[in-house]
Each structure stands twice: as C-alpha cells, then as structure tokens.
Design a protein around this motif. Structure first.
Motif, PDB file in Angstrom:
ATOM      1  N   GLU A  78       0.812  -1.208   0.000  1.00  0.00           N
ATOM      2  CA  GLU A  78       0.000   0.000   0.000  1.00  0.00           C
ATOM      3  C   GLU A  78       0.848   1.262   0.000  1.00  0.00           C
ATOM      4  OE1 GLU A  78      -2.409  -0.384   3.479  1.00  0.00           O
ATOM      5  OE2 GLU A  78      -3.370  -2.210   2.753  1.00  0.00           O
ATOM      6  N   LEU A  79       1.995   1.221   0.680  1.00  0.00           N
ATOM      7  CA  LEU A  79       2.808   2.411   0.866  1.00  0.00           C
ATOM      8  C   LEU A  79       4.274   2.021   0.973  1.00  0.00           C
ATOM      9  CD1 LEU A  79       2.957   5.495   1.579  1.00  0.00           C
ATOM     10  CD2 LEU A  79       2.709   4.791   3.963  1.00  0.00           C
ATOM     11  N   VAL A  80       5.151   2.819   0.337  1.00  0.00           N
ATOM     12  CA  VAL A  80       6.599   2.660   0.468  1.00  0.00           C
ATOM     13  C   VAL A  80       7.154   3.996   0.920  1.00  0.00           C
ATOM     14  CG1 VAL A  80       8.759   2.102  -0.688  1.00  0.00           C
ATOM     15  CG2 VAL A  80       6.665   0.983  -1.415  1.00  0.00           C
ATOM     16  N   GLU A  81       7.885   3.990   2.041  1.00  0.00           N
ATOM     17  CA  GLU A  81       8.472   5.209   2.575  1.00  0.00           C
ATOM     18  C   GLU A  81       9.982   5.052   2.680  1.00  0.00           C
ATOM     19  OE1 GLU A  81       5.405   7.010   5.752  1.00  0.00           O
ATOM     20  OE2 GLU A  81       6.272   5.079   6.309  1.00  0.00           O
ATOM     21  N   LEU A  82      10.691   6.119   2.395  1.00  0.00           N
ATOM     22  CA  LEU A  82      12.138   6.150   2.562  1.00  0.00           C
ATOM     23  C   LEU A  82      12.434   6.755   3.925  1.00  0.00           C
ATOM     24  CD1 LEU A  82      14.819   5.532   1.136  1.00  0.00           C
ATOM     25  CD2 LEU A  82      14.782   7.859   0.277  1.00  0.00           C
ATOM     26  N   MET A  83      13.037   5.971   4.799  1.00  0.00           N
ATOM     27  CA  MET A  83      13.253   6.392   6.183  1.00  0.00           C
ATOM     28  C   MET A  83      14.748   6.440   6.504  1.00  0.00           C
ATOM     29  SD  MET A  83      10.067   6.444   7.129  1.00  0.00           S
ATOM     30  CE  MET A  83       9.917   6.367   8.880  1.00  0.00           C
ATOM     31  N   ALA A  84      15.104   7.258   7.488  1.00  0.00           N
ATOM     32  CA  ALA A  84      16.470   7.281   7.997  1.00  0.00           C
ATOM     33  C   ALA A  84      16.750   5.946   8.681  1.00  0.00           C
ATOM     34  CB  ALA A  84      16.654   8.438   8.962  1.00  0.00           C
ATOM     35  N   LEU A  85      17.962   5.492   8.601  1.00  0.00           N
ATOM     36  CA  LEU A  85      18.288   4.165   9.131  1.00  0.00           C
ATOM     37  C   LEU A  85      18.262   4.121  10.655  1.00  0.00           C
ATOM     38  CD1 LEU A  85      19.074   1.309   8.292  1.00  0.00           C
ATOM     39  CD2 LEU A  85      21.450   1.995   8.455  1.00  0.00           C
ATOM     40  N   THR A  86      18.778   5.144  11.306  1.00  0.00           N
ATOM     41  CA  THR A  86      18.935   5.052  12.755  1.00  0.00           C
ATOM     42  C   THR A  86      18.115   6.035  13.569  1.00  0.00           C
ATOM     43  OG1 THR A  86      20.834   6.524  12.598  1.00  0.00           O
ATOM     44  CG2 THR A  86      21.286   4.163  12.597  1.00  0.00           C
ATOM     45  N   SER A  87      17.491   7.014  12.945  1.00  0.00           N
ATOM     46  CA  SER A  87      16.822   8.050  13.741  1.00  0.00           C
ATOM     47  C   SER A  87      15.326   7.793  13.907  1.00  0.00           C
ATOM     48  CB  SER A  87      17.070   9.420  13.120  1.00  0.00           C
ATOM     49  OG  SER A  87      16.526   9.457  11.829  1.00  0.00           O
ATOM     50  N   GLY A  88      14.961   6.581  14.181  1.00  0.00           N
ATOM     51  CA  GLY A  88      13.573   6.258  14.490  1.00  0.00           C
ATOM     52  C   GLY A  88      12.639   6.382  13.311  1.00  0.00           C
ATOM     53  N   GLU A  89      11.618   7.211  13.462  1.00  0.00           N
ATOM     54  CA  GLU A  89      10.559   7.336  12.460  1.00  0.00           C
ATOM     55  C   GLU A  89      10.735   8.539  11.542  1.00  0.00           C
ATOM     56  OE1 GLU A  89       8.263   4.887  12.139  1.00  0.00           O
ATOM     57  OE2 GLU A  89       9.492   3.931  13.664  1.00  0.00           O
ATOM     58  N   ALA A  90      11.948   9.048  11.414  1.00  0.00           N
ATOM     59  CA  ALA A  90      12.180  10.239  10.597  1.00  0.00           C
ATOM     60  C   ALA A  90      12.256   9.868   9.115  1.00  0.00           C
ATOM     61  CB  ALA A  90      13.474  10.917  11.018  1.00  0.00           C
ATOM     62  N   PRO A  91      11.406  10.464   8.279  1.00  0.00           N
ATOM     63  CA  PRO A  91      11.515  10.218   6.836  1.00  0.00           C
ATOM     64  C   PRO A  91      12.753  10.904   6.283  1.00  0.00           C
ATOM     65  CG  PRO A  91       9.698  11.702   7.305  1.00  0.00           C
ATOM     66  CD  PRO A  91      10.282  11.312   8.614  1.00  0.00           C
ATOM     67  N   LEU A  92      13.283  10.351   5.219  1.00  0.00           N
ATOM     68  CA  LEU A  92      14.482  10.888   4.593  1.00  0.00           C
ATOM     69  C   LEU A  92      14.095  11.949   3.579  1.00  0.00           C
ATOM     70  CD1 LEU A  92      17.294   9.824   5.264  1.00  0.00           C
ATOM     71  CD2 LEU A  92      17.305   8.651   3.096  1.00  0.00           C
ATOM     72  N   THR A  93      14.820  13.035   3.550  1.00  0.00           N
ATOM     73  CA  THR A  93      14.546  14.090   2.578  1.00  0.00           C
ATOM     74  C   THR A  93      15.076  13.688   1.214  1.00  0.00           C
ATOM     75  OG1 THR A  93      16.613  15.245   3.029  1.00  0.00           O
ATOM     76  CG2 THR A  93      14.700  15.859   4.365  1.00  0.00           C
ATOM     77  N   SER A  94      14.643  14.390   0.180  1.00  0.00           N
ATOM     78  CA  SER A  94      15.043  14.035  -1.178  1.00  0.00           C
ATOM     79  C   SER A  94      16.517  14.310  -1.444  1.00  0.00           C
ATOM     80  CB  SER A  94      14.183  14.787  -2.191  1.00  0.00           C
ATOM     81  OG  SER A  94      14.333  16.174  -2.005  1.00  0.00           O
ATOM     82  N   GLU A  95      17.158  15.170  -0.655  1.00  0.00           N
ATOM     83  CA  GLU A  95      18.575  15.475  -0.849  1.00  0.00           C
ATOM     84  C   GLU A  95      19.485  14.524  -0.080  1.00  0.00           C
ATOM     85  OE1 GLU A  95      16.734  18.103   0.966  1.00  0.00           O
ATOM     86  OE2 GLU A  95      15.796  18.530  -0.946  1.00  0.00           O
ATOM     87  N   SER A  96      18.948  13.768   0.853  1.00  0.00           N
ATOM     88  CA  SER A  96      19.757  12.925   1.730  1.00  0.00           C
ATOM     89  C   SER A  96      20.434  11.797   0.959  1.00  0.00           C
ATOM     90  CB  SER A  96      18.890  12.326   2.827  1.00  0.00           C
ATOM     91  OG  SER A  96      18.352  13.337   3.622  1.00  0.00           O
ATOM     92  N   GLN A  97      21.607  11.453   1.426  1.00  0.00           N
ATOM     93  CA  GLN A  97      22.380  10.356   0.860  1.00  0.00           C
ATOM     94  C   GLN A  97      22.822   9.433   1.986  1.00  0.00           C
ATOM     95  OE1 GLN A  97      22.901   9.923  -2.478  1.00  0.00           O
ATOM     96  NE2 GLN A  97      21.581  11.697  -2.730  1.00  0.00           N
ATOM     97  N   GLY A  98      23.369   8.286   1.622  1.00  0.00           N
ATOM     98  CA  GLY A  98      23.915   7.373   2.622  1.00  0.00           C
ATOM     99  C   GLY A  98      22.941   6.272   3.000  1.00  0.00           C
ATOM    100  N   LYS A  99      23.190   5.703   4.160  1.00  0.00           N
ATOM    101  CA  LYS A  99      22.404   4.558   4.616  1.00  0.00           C
ATOM    102  C   LYS A  99      20.981   4.971   4.961  1.00  0.00           C
ATOM    103  CE  LYS A  99      26.175   1.760   6.238  1.00  0.00           C
ATOM    104  NZ  LYS A  99      26.634   0.838   7.260  1.00  0.00           N
ATOM    105  N   CYS A 100      20.039   4.101   4.614  1.00  0.00           N
ATOM    106  CA  CYS A 100      18.622   4.367   4.877  1.00  0.00           C
ATOM    107  C   CYS A 100      17.882   3.029   4.875  1.00  0.00           C
ATOM    108  CB  CYS A 100      18.051   5.311   3.822  1.00  0.00           C
ATOM    109  SG  CYS A 100      18.125   4.644   2.162  1.00  0.00           S
ATOM    110  N   ARG A 101      16.559   3.110   4.947  1.00  0.00           N
ATOM    111  CA  ARG A 101      15.744   1.894   4.880  1.00  0.00           C
ATOM    112  C   ARG A 101      14.444   2.215   4.168  1.00  0.00           C
ATOM    113  NH1 ARG A 101      12.368   2.285   9.990  1.00  0.00           N
ATOM    114  NH2 ARG A 101      13.247   4.135  10.934  1.00  0.00           N
ATOM    115  N   LEU A 102      13.909   1.220   3.514  1.00  0.00           N
ATOM    116  CA  LEU A 102      12.588   1.337   2.899  1.00  0.00           C
ATOM    117  C   LEU A 102      11.592   0.696   3.837  1.00  0.00           C
ATOM    118  CD1 LEU A 102      12.925   0.432  -0.879  1.00  0.00           C
ATOM    119  CD2 LEU A 102      12.601   2.656   0.142  1.00  0.00           C
TER     120      LEU A 102
END
Length: 136
Positions: A78-102
């Motif tokens: 239903e939904l795919v979100e790009l999230m920061a890997l270690t900072s809890g529930e923070a979504p990743l901005t479009s400029e962010s690079q590096g480690k993350c999670r879907l």
C-alpha cells in the motif's frame, strides 16, 4: 635480518587482503545463486533483497550463507516510505544520501529493508510501486 623483518608486516597485510577478497567473492557467488530468476535484486553492505514471484525477501549474510530475515507480498503493498536508518521514524529528505531503509506497508504488516545507498533505495521505491500496480 632487518630487511626480512621490514617485509613481514607487508606479507601479513597481503595475506589478510587476499583472505578478505576471497570471502567477498564467495559472498557474491552465493548471492548470484540465491537471487537467480529474480525480477529485482540487490546486494550491499546492509544485506540482500530479492523480488521473485511477487514476494520480496530480505536476507543478511551470516556464517557463510544468506539467512532470510523477512518476506513481503508485493500484491498487498500500500505504501513505500524512505526512512532514515537510525533516527527512528524520521523520513528521509530528497537530498539525503547514505544509509537508509525502505518501509513497506500493506495488509497490516510493516517491513523495513535496509539500504547502503539512498539513491538505490529511491530506484527500488519506484520499481516496487510499479510492480505493485502491475499485479493489481
């Protein structure tokens, strides 16, 4: 004698690098067989993921083999979100690079798939949503 002692650390470093290269080659060969016949697959330092027959499976390389961590049915996506890997529930901005999670959400289930590269994760987001729409 002194020259031999100077070359000994270099010999040890060479042996270490050779062993690490052999382990990486083994990991890649195991990944090729694990991900054979996949529609979409990835291998990075965070783990491996494979989309095969509408099932997304995520695994980690442990003890010389791929250990499956989780599985998600793409038809129920239903939904795919790009999230920061270690900072809890923070979504990743479009400029962010590096480690993350879907974060994959659907059918009352949430699954997090880690990525080493945010750009690759963004490509996967688009491809997974396309597959989910095609399967509907």
């Amino acid at each position: 004698m002194l020259h031999g002692l100077l070359w000994l650390p270099l010999l040890l470093i060479f042996i270490l690098l050779t062993a690490l290269g052999w382990l990486e080659r083994r990991r890649q060969n195991l990944f090729r067989s694990w991900a054979s016949d996949s529609e979409l697959c990835k291998l990075d330092s965070s783990g491996a993921a494979s989309l095969k027959n509408g099932e997304l499976k995520w695994s980690a390389f442990e003890a010389g083999k791929f250990e499956e961590k989780d599985c998600f049915t793409i038809k129920k996506l239903e939904l795919v979100e790009l999230m920061a890997l270690t900072s809890g529930e923070a979504p990743l901005t479009s400029e962010s690079q590096g480690k993350c999670r879907l974060r994959l959400v659907g059918d009352g289930k949430e699954m997090d798939v880690p990525f080493s590269d945010a750009e690759q994760a963004r490509e996967w987001m688009d491809q997974l949503m396309e597959k989910a729409r095609c399967d509907l």
